[in-house]
Design a protein around this motif. Structure first.
Motif, PDB file in Angstrom:
ATOM      1  N   GLU A   1       0.875  -1.140  -0.018  1.00 38.94           N
ATOM      2  CA  GLU A   1      -0.224  -0.005   0.018  1.00 38.94           C
ATOM      3  C   GLU A   1       0.997   1.130  -0.017  1.00 38.94           C
ATOM      4  O   GLU A   1       0.522   2.274  -0.729  1.00 38.94           O
ATOM      5  CB  GLU A   1      -0.888  -0.143   1.177  1.00 38.94           C
ATOM      6  CG  GLU A   1      -2.057  -0.958   1.331  1.00 38.94           C
ATOM      7  CD  GLU A   1      -3.168  -0.519   0.369  1.00 38.94           C
ATOM      8  OE1 GLU A   1      -3.084   0.327  -0.518  1.00 38.94           O
ATOM      9  OE2 GLU A   1      -4.404  -1.103   0.733  1.00 38.94           O
TER      10      GLU A   1
ATOM     11  N   GLY B   1      -6.303   3.158  -6.725  1.00 42.49           N
ATOM     12  CA  GLY B   1      -6.831   3.111  -5.598  1.00 42.49           C
ATOM     13  C   GLY B   1      -6.329   2.241  -4.577  1.00 42.49           C
ATOM     14  O   GLY B   1      -5.218   1.695  -4.587  1.00 42.49           O
ATOM     15  N   TRP B   2      -6.756   2.026  -3.417  1.00 39.96           N
ATOM     16  CA  TRP B   2      -6.317   1.051  -2.193  1.00 39.96           C
ATOM     17  C   TRP B   2      -6.344  -0.237  -2.886  1.00 39.96           C
ATOM     18  O   TRP B   2      -7.331  -0.780  -3.610  1.00 39.96           O
ATOM     19  CB  TRP B   2      -7.068   1.195  -1.167  1.00 39.96           C
ATOM     20  CG  TRP B   2      -7.144   2.874  -0.262  1.00 39.96           C
ATOM     21  CD1 TRP B   2      -8.167   3.558  -0.521  1.00 39.96           C
ATOM     22  CD2 TRP B   2      -5.991   3.265   0.318  1.00 39.96           C
ATOM     23  NE1 TRP B   2      -7.655   4.733   0.157  1.00 39.96           N
ATOM     24  CE2 TRP B   2      -6.567   4.489   0.718  1.00 39.96           C
ATOM     25  CE3 TRP B   2      -4.763   2.680   0.683  1.00 39.96           C
ATOM     26  CZ2 TRP B   2      -5.616   5.328   1.334  1.00 39.96           C
ATOM     27  CZ3 TRP B   2      -3.908   3.669   1.649  1.00 39.96           C
ATOM     28  CH2 TRP B   2      -4.645   5.041   1.837  1.00 39.96           C
TER      29      TRP B   2
ATOM     30  N   CYS C   1      -6.802  -1.627   2.042  1.00 37.67           N
ATOM     31  CA  CYS C   1      -7.697  -0.686   2.952  1.00 37.67           C
ATOM     32  C   CYS C   1      -8.930  -0.261   2.428  1.00 37.67           C
ATOM     33  O   CYS C   1      -9.094  -0.311   0.911  1.00 37.67           O
ATOM     34  CB  CYS C   1      -6.755   0.391   2.918  1.00 37.67           C
ATOM     35  SG  CYS C   1      -5.081   0.135   3.981  1.00 37.67           S
ATOM     36  N   THR C   2      -9.789  -0.048   3.212  1.00 40.03           N
ATOM     37  CA  THR C   2     -11.051   0.314   2.750  1.00 40.03           C
ATOM     38  C   THR C   2     -11.403   1.644   3.666  1.00 40.03           C
ATOM     39  O   THR C   2     -10.782   1.962   4.843  1.00 40.03           O
ATOM     40  CB  THR C   2     -12.130  -0.510   2.791  1.00 40.03           C
ATOM     41  OG1 THR C   2     -12.380  -1.055   4.483  1.00 40.03           O
ATOM     42  CG2 THR C   2     -11.776  -2.107   2.246  1.00 40.03           C
ATOM     43  N   GLU C   3     -12.478   2.446   3.342  1.00 45.05           N
ATOM     44  CA  GLU C   3     -12.735   3.505   4.060  1.00 45.05           C
ATOM     45  C   GLU C   3     -13.312   2.945   5.487  1.00 45.05           C
ATOM     46  O   GLU C   3     -13.212   3.690   6.520  1.00 45.05           O
ATOM     47  CB  GLU C   3     -14.106   4.088   3.414  1.00 45.05           C
ATOM     48  CG  GLU C   3     -13.727   5.087   2.145  1.00 45.05           C
ATOM     49  CD  GLU C   3     -12.615   6.100   2.491  1.00 45.05           C
ATOM     50  OE1 GLU C   3     -12.644   6.862   3.403  1.00 45.05           O
ATOM     51  OE2 GLU C   3     -11.578   6.190   1.806  1.00 45.05           O
ATOM     52  N   GLU C   4     -13.931   1.968   5.620  1.00 41.44           N
ATOM     53  CA  GLU C   4     -14.365   1.285   6.973  1.00 41.44           C
ATOM     54  C   GLU C   4     -13.316   0.752   7.713  1.00 41.44           C
ATOM     55  O   GLU C   4     -13.243   0.672   8.813  1.00 41.44           O
ATOM     56  CB  GLU C   4     -15.332   0.016   6.611  1.00 41.44           C
ATOM     57  CG  GLU C   4     -16.643   0.405   5.793  1.00 41.44           C
ATOM     58  CD  GLU C   4     -16.437   0.584   4.523  1.00 41.44           C
ATOM     59  OE1 GLU C   4     -15.538  -0.062   3.877  1.00 41.44           O
ATOM     60  OE2 GLU C   4     -17.011   1.456   3.771  1.00 41.44           O
ATOM     61  N   ASP C   5     -12.122   0.325   7.082  1.00 42.01           N
ATOM     62  CA  ASP C   5     -10.915  -0.395   7.726  1.00 42.01           C
ATOM     63  C   ASP C   5      -9.558   0.121   6.989  1.00 42.01           C
ATOM     64  O   ASP C   5      -9.012  -0.570   6.261  1.00 42.01           O
ATOM     65  CB  ASP C   5     -11.088  -1.688   7.695  1.00 42.01           C
ATOM     66  CG  ASP C   5      -9.987  -2.386   8.732  1.00 42.01           C
ATOM     67  OD1 ASP C   5      -9.112  -1.611   9.367  1.00 42.01           O
ATOM     68  OD2 ASP C   5      -9.993  -3.594   8.977  1.00 42.01           O
ATOM     69  N   MET C   6      -9.221   1.273   7.479  1.00 46.19           N
ATOM     70  CA  MET C   6      -7.973   1.856   6.718  1.00 46.19           C
ATOM     71  C   MET C   6      -6.806   1.038   7.388  1.00 46.19           C
ATOM     72  O   MET C   6      -5.765   1.353   6.710  1.00 46.19           O
ATOM     73  CB  MET C   6      -7.931   3.297   7.234  1.00 46.19           C
ATOM     74  CG  MET C   6      -8.635   4.320   6.699  1.00 46.19           C
ATOM     75  SD  MET C   6      -8.829   4.282   4.778  1.00 46.19           S
ATOM     76  CE  MET C   6      -7.338   4.704   4.312  1.00 46.19           C
TER      77      MET C   6
ATOM     78  N   ARG D   1      -7.067  -2.334   7.212  1.00 52.14           N
ATOM     79  CA  ARG D   1      -7.195  -3.778   6.531  1.00 52.14           C
ATOM     80  C   ARG D   1      -5.786  -4.201   6.096  1.00 52.14           C
ATOM     81  O   ARG D   1      -5.958  -5.571   6.091  1.00 52.14           O
ATOM     82  CB  ARG D   1      -8.126  -3.427   5.532  1.00 52.14           C
ATOM     83  CG  ARG D   1      -8.510  -4.776   4.827  1.00 52.14           C
ATOM     84  CD  ARG D   1      -9.102  -5.845   5.388  1.00 52.14           C
ATOM     85  NE  ARG D   1      -9.245  -6.984   4.842  1.00 52.14           N
ATOM     86  CZ  ARG D   1      -8.655  -8.116   4.771  1.00 52.14           C
ATOM     87  NH1 ARG D   1      -7.583  -8.257   5.508  1.00 52.14           N
ATOM     88  NH2 ARG D   1      -8.963  -9.112   3.797  1.00 52.14           N
TER      89      ARG D   1
ATOM     90  N   ARG E   1      -2.374  12.363   0.508  1.00 55.10           N
ATOM     91  CA  ARG E   1      -3.716  12.564   1.011  1.00 55.10           C
ATOM     92  C   ARG E   1      -3.620  13.640   2.029  1.00 55.10           C
ATOM     93  O   ARG E   1      -4.587  14.257   2.393  1.00 55.10           O
ATOM     94  CB  ARG E   1      -4.227  11.494   1.739  1.00 55.10           C
ATOM     95  CG  ARG E   1      -3.358  10.740   2.751  1.00 55.10           C
ATOM     96  CD  ARG E   1      -4.052   9.502   3.082  1.00 55.10           C
ATOM     97  NE  ARG E   1      -3.301   9.034   4.444  1.00 55.10           N
ATOM     98  CZ  ARG E   1      -2.424   7.979   4.574  1.00 55.10           C
ATOM     99  NH1 ARG E   1      -2.058   7.407   3.368  1.00 55.10           N
ATOM    100  NH2 ARG E   1      -1.680   7.620   5.618  1.00 55.10           N
TER     101      ARG E   1
END
Length: 175
Positions: free
Chosen positions: A68, A84-85, A88-93, A95, A137
């Protein structure tokens, strides 16, 4: 690449009289190889072994995390790619670190190596003072020199974690 690695990962010590760019690239390569070495000979279950509660840090997660990180700095920030990721996800950065039974060394290693290859290609086109065409970011832009230095620091820090994780798994210690 099988889940259990037995072949020794080649690692070359950085030169002591090289120029700036060569030194940065050699140190980054050294630290990439060091992380791979820390994972050698372990199966997927061992690679997913967490350090100590409450932390769930594990070697497989570190490799996924570095995939990542390679993508973020060399593709999104330096090259301005719309990449994109991976994990990782918006729910679990985190991940990338949260490896599950379904997550394998083969997939993580292949993904990490692919991101390293893309990083090398993107960096080869630029000078150390070249500013990335994308933004981190944080909203800031960075030159390649800064990215190299940050990546060396990032790997060095996580290689320290990898030392402790590996020692906990099977007692192996070393560089």
């Amino acid at each position: 690449m099988t889940a259990e690695r037995t072949a020794s990962t080649p690692r070359t010590d950085p030169g002591t009289l090289t120029g700036e760019r060569a030194a940065l690239e050699e140190w980054l390569d050294f630290h990439r190889a060091t992380l791979a070495m820390k994972c050698e000979g372990l199966d997927d279950a061992q690679l997913r072994t967490a350090s100590a509660p409450p932390s769930d840090l594990n070697l497989l997660g570190l490799v996924r995390h570095m995939a990542e990180v390679e993508r973020g700095w060399f593709r999104r920030t330096l090259a301005g790619e719309d990449a994109g990721w991976i994990y990782c996800t918006e729910e679990d950065m985190d991940r990338d670190i949260h490896a599950t039974e379904e997550d394998t060394w083969e997939e993580a290693y292949a993904t990490w190596q692919d991101e390293i290859a893309r990083a090398l290609a993107n960096a080869a086109e630029r000078g150390l003072d070249d500013v990335g065409t994308g933004k981190h970011r944080s909203g800031q832009t960075y030159n390649l020199r800064w990215i190299y230095l940050h990546m060396i620091e990032e790997y060095a820090r996580h290689n320290g974690h990898a030392d402790l994780l590996r020692e906990r798994i099977d007692g192996a210690t070393g560089d």
